[in-house]
Design an enzyme around this catalytic site. Structure first.
Site, short mmCIF file in Angstrom:
data_model
loop_
_atom_site.label_atom_id
_atom_site.label_comp_id
_atom_site.label_asym_id
_atom_site.label_seq_id
_atom_site.Cartn_x
_atom_site.Cartn_y
_atom_site.Cartn_z
N LYS A 208 0.84 -1.21 0.00
CA LYS A 208 0.00 0.00 0.00
C LYS A 208 0.88 1.25 0.00
O LYS A 208 0.70 2.15 -0.80
CB LYS A 208 -0.90 -0.05 1.24
CG LYS A 208 -1.85 1.09 1.38
CD LYS A 208 -2.80 0.84 2.56
CE LYS A 208 -3.49 2.12 2.97
NZ LYS A 208 -4.40 1.92 4.11
N GLU A 214 10.51 -4.67 4.61
CA GLU A 214 10.60 -6.07 4.17
C GLU A 214 10.29 -6.18 2.68
O GLU A 214 11.01 -6.83 1.91
CB GLU A 214 9.59 -6.94 4.95
CG GLU A 214 9.91 -7.13 6.41
CD GLU A 214 9.30 -6.05 7.31
OE1 GLU A 214 9.01 -4.93 6.82
OE2 GLU A 214 9.12 -6.34 8.50
N GLY A 269 -4.81 -2.32 5.22
CA GLY A 269 -4.05 -3.47 4.73
C GLY A 269 -4.75 -4.80 5.00
O GLY A 269 -4.91 -5.63 4.10
N ARG A 270 -5.20 -4.99 6.24
CA ARG A 270 -5.80 -6.28 6.59
C ARG A 270 -7.23 -6.44 6.07
O ARG A 270 -7.88 -7.45 6.32
CB ARG A 270 -5.73 -6.49 8.11
CG ARG A 270 -6.35 -5.38 8.93
CD ARG A 270 -5.96 -5.51 10.40
NE ARG A 270 -6.41 -4.38 11.21
CZ ARG A 270 -5.76 -3.23 11.33
NH1 ARG A 270 -4.63 -3.04 10.68
NH2 ARG A 270 -6.22 -2.27 12.09
N GLU A 355 -4.79 -7.31 15.11
CA GLU A 355 -4.28 -5.99 14.77
C GLU A 355 -5.40 -4.95 14.85
O GLU A 355 -5.15 -3.77 15.05
CB GLU A 355 -3.65 -6.00 13.36
CG GLU A 355 -2.62 -4.91 13.16
CD GLU A 355 -1.79 -5.07 11.90
OE1 GLU A 355 -0.56 -5.12 12.00
OE2 GLU A 355 -2.37 -5.16 10.81
N HIS A 386 -5.51 -33.44 17.71
CA HIS A 386 -4.41 -34.28 18.22
C HIS A 386 -3.29 -33.40 18.74
O HIS A 386 -2.14 -33.83 18.82
CB HIS A 386 -3.92 -35.21 17.10
CG HIS A 386 -5.02 -36.11 16.64
ND1 HIS A 386 -5.23 -37.36 17.17
CD2 HIS A 386 -6.02 -35.91 15.74
CE1 HIS A 386 -6.29 -37.90 16.60
NE2 HIS A 386 -6.79 -37.03 15.73
N LYS A 506 9.56 -1.21 14.44
CA LYS A 506 10.12 -0.82 13.13
C LYS A 506 11.18 0.25 13.32
O LYS A 506 12.25 0.20 12.72
CB LYS A 506 9.03 -0.21 12.24
CG LYS A 506 8.16 -1.18 11.52
CD LYS A 506 7.35 -0.39 10.47
CE LYS A 506 6.21 -1.18 9.92
NZ LYS A 506 5.36 -0.39 9.03
C1 G6Q Z 1 -2.57 -3.98 7.98
C2 G6Q Z 1 -1.36 -3.27 8.34
C3 G6Q Z 1 -0.09 -3.94 7.89
C4 G6Q Z 1 0.28 -3.68 6.45
C5 G6Q Z 1 1.73 -4.11 6.24
C6 G6Q Z 1 2.18 -3.88 4.82
O1 G6Q Z 1 -3.68 -3.60 8.21
O2 G6Q Z 1 -1.46 -1.96 7.92
O3 G6Q Z 1 -0.11 -5.31 8.09
O4 G6Q Z 1 -0.58 -4.35 5.59
O5 G6Q Z 1 2.55 -3.40 7.13
O6 G6Q Z 1 2.07 -2.55 4.49
P1 G6Q Z 1 2.24 -2.09 3.00
O7 G6Q Z 1 1.15 -2.70 2.19
O8 G6Q Z 1 2.16 -0.61 3.03
O9 G6Q Z 1 3.58 -2.58 2.54
#
Ligand code: G6Q
Length: 542
Positions: A208, A214, A269-270, A355, A386, A506
């Protein structure tokens, strides 16, 4: 917005008093005294049979919980979300994942602009791109069709796509290979490209913000991997696509913005798996199936928005979660899909729920004096049985369970499916009713084993029964949990849509990385434990 502290609300106090009266009631007695209990506490809606009768509730409990939801302004809050109000307070953003699956003729305004045409324009662009890959008409730099799709992303830009790919594998193109890289651990990248031919590989960089450490690190490594083989910068345009809200960063990275699929700051994001972030899903299952996925989401959106709370599945799910977290002191929540293809669903759900509602202050910044989001975990059945179910059956903790099962298997082989589903019903039955000392005695159990073989029962669970796992039913299941999270967040007075908790680590990692990489040991100014860890690491690395 409700400013009154939750625990001062009369509806909360009424629940506290009610809890004292019912806390010892046993499901065995409640079922024995009410032959209609299953019908009373179940909902059939949108192709889902939701049985919540095996909970420590009676009609009064549900009446009081619904009164709490109403007094918390949940109905208004649902409208606020769907209509694009900026309900994500701390980021001053609308929360409109529901607009991602709204029909073409819907209208949802953000800052005076209807966002639905943009949503459908992106879906159309995704469809064209996905079809080209699926037909083999999108050629790599050397003229080979794309055979491998590698999604690079993390958190919300990874967990949804991975979960959806695994869940819908049976609907996916088996001649295409899909891999997912998220971790900054180089092993993740190494394994994701192992055995792949760069000439036939497309990287989808899903981010996003297009700044996430990462993802950017993995994307740069992917770029080098590609250039090492194809030896020409021009190749990047043929082998990279981006999913992002940040066009400038995408083009700075060297990805042609013609291959960029946009989304918007009002998609968390989620909550983004059906936005452009779902491009890998669309390539895997095809645009028609992707549309069915969206239809599934949409049917639950309508249900959440319009069903009376008494018959509203996500609202009831949310209220049951609050009942156990805040009155019984339950800490956990197990989600147990009896469908192997849903093996990544618990991991996906962990982010969605924890989250979102893993917060300790209210929307207006007050520290809460009650429990909020539960610890979600799970495994596909029957594997969990199990493993950790022992603790759920006989341990000292109360862990409500959600069982998810389907009437029809995707692969009917012998007795497998009936045996699988027999386990769903048996587990829910065993948790609720247990096994008494008297039953064991009647079976002539050895006296010294009786305490060990006694199951107290009275352990709550819901069962979700659907016809079959399809793109549409997957959309429904995800939307149920999304809306459950929203409803809980409203009652707990949280901002379910920010995630400040990920920030601190971070920032600190950003400070420590150069301390690990520098040749000369800089003066370490952390606490003594962190200083020693860094020093030991450097010593071992030599
Ligand atoms: C989700 C969070 C988080 C996000 C990641 C990746 O709701 O905001 O999990 O999706 O940190 O972020 P980017 O898509 O910006 O790389």
């Amino acid at each position: 917005m409700n400013k009154k502290n939750l625990t001062d609300m009369p509806e909360w106090k009424a629940l506290e008093a009610h809890y004292e009266k019912v806390k010892e009631l046993h499901m065995r007695d409640m079922f024995a005294s009410d032959s209609e209990r299953a019908a009373r506490f179940s909902i059939k809606a949108e192709g889902i049979y939701f049985d919540y009768s095996k909970h420590r509730i009676n009609e009064e409990t549900m009446r009081l919980l619904i009164a709490l939801a109403k007094a918390s302004g949940l109905q208004e809050a649902i409208e606020d979300m769907f209509s694009g109000k900026k309900i994500n307070n701390t980021e001053n953003r609308a929360v409109l994942h529901t607009a991602l699956r709204a029909p073409k003729d819907a209208a949802v305004n953000v800052d005076g602009v209807n966002v639905i045409p943009e949503v459908h324009a992106v879906l159309d662009k995704m469809e064209k791109f996905a079809n080209k890959i699926r037909e083999g008409s999108w050629k790599g730099f050397t003229g080979h069709p794309i055979k491998n799709i590698v999604n690079i992303g993390i958190g919300g830009s990874d967990l949804g796509p991975v979960m959806a790919y695994e869940a819908l594998k049976d609907y996916s193109r088996r001649d295409l290979t899909f891999r997912f890289v998220s971790n900054i651990d180089s092993t993740d990248f190494f394994e994701a490209v192992e055995g792949l031919n760069p000439e036939e590989t497309l990287f989808i960089v899903a981010s996003k913000t297009f700044t996430t450490l990462e993802t950017m690190t993995n994307a740069k490594t992917a770029r080098e991997w590609c250039l090492n083989a194809l030896k020409d910068e021009k190749a990047i345009a043929f082998h990279f696509a981006a999913l992002s809200t940040n066009a400038k960063a995408v083009s700075d990275f060297g990805i042609d913005t013609a291959n960029m699929f946009a989304f918007w700051d009002w998609v968390g994001g989620r909550y983004s798996m059906e936005s452009a972030i779902g491009l890998s899903t669309m390539i895997a299952i095809g645009p028609d199936n992707f549309k069915k996925l969206l239809e599934g989401f949409r049917s639950i959106d309508n249900h959440y928005r319009t069903a009376p709370f008494e018959k509203n599945i996500p609202v009831i799910m949310a209220l049951l979660g609050i009942w156990y977290a805040d009155f019984y002191g339950a800490q956990g929540m197990a989600v147990l899909p009896y469908e192997q293809y849903l093996k990544r669903f618990p991991a996906y759900l962990q982010q969605l729920t924890m989250e979102s509602n893993g917060k300790g202050v209210t929307r207006d910044g007050r520290k809460v004096n009650y429990e909020t989001g539960a610890i979600y975990f799970g495994e596909p059945g029957t594997n969990g049985q199990h493993s950790f179910y022992q603790l759920i059956h006989q341990g000292t903790k109360l862990i409500p369970c959600d069982f998810i099962g389907f009437a029809k298997p995707l692969h009917a082989i012998g007795r497998h499916h009936d045996l699988l589903m027999a386990n769903v019903f048996a587990q829910a039955e065993a948790l609720a009713f247990g096994k008494t000392k008297e039953q064991l005695e009647a079976e002539n159990e050895k006296p010294d084993l009786i305490p060990h073989k006694t199951f107290e029962g009275n352990r709550p669970s819901s069962v979700f029964l659907l016809e079959k796992l399809t793109p549409e039913t997957l959309g429904k299941i995800v939307a149920l949990y999304e809306h459950c999270v929203h409803a809980q967040g409203i009652i707990w007075q949280l901002d379910s849509f920010d995630q400040w908790g990920v920030q601190l680590g971070k920032i600190l990692a950003g400070k420590i990385a150069p301390e690990l990489e520098n040749k000369e040991i800089p003066e370490l100014r952390h606490d003594s434990s962190t200083n020693s860890l860094i020093a030991e690491y450097r010593r071992m690395r030599k």
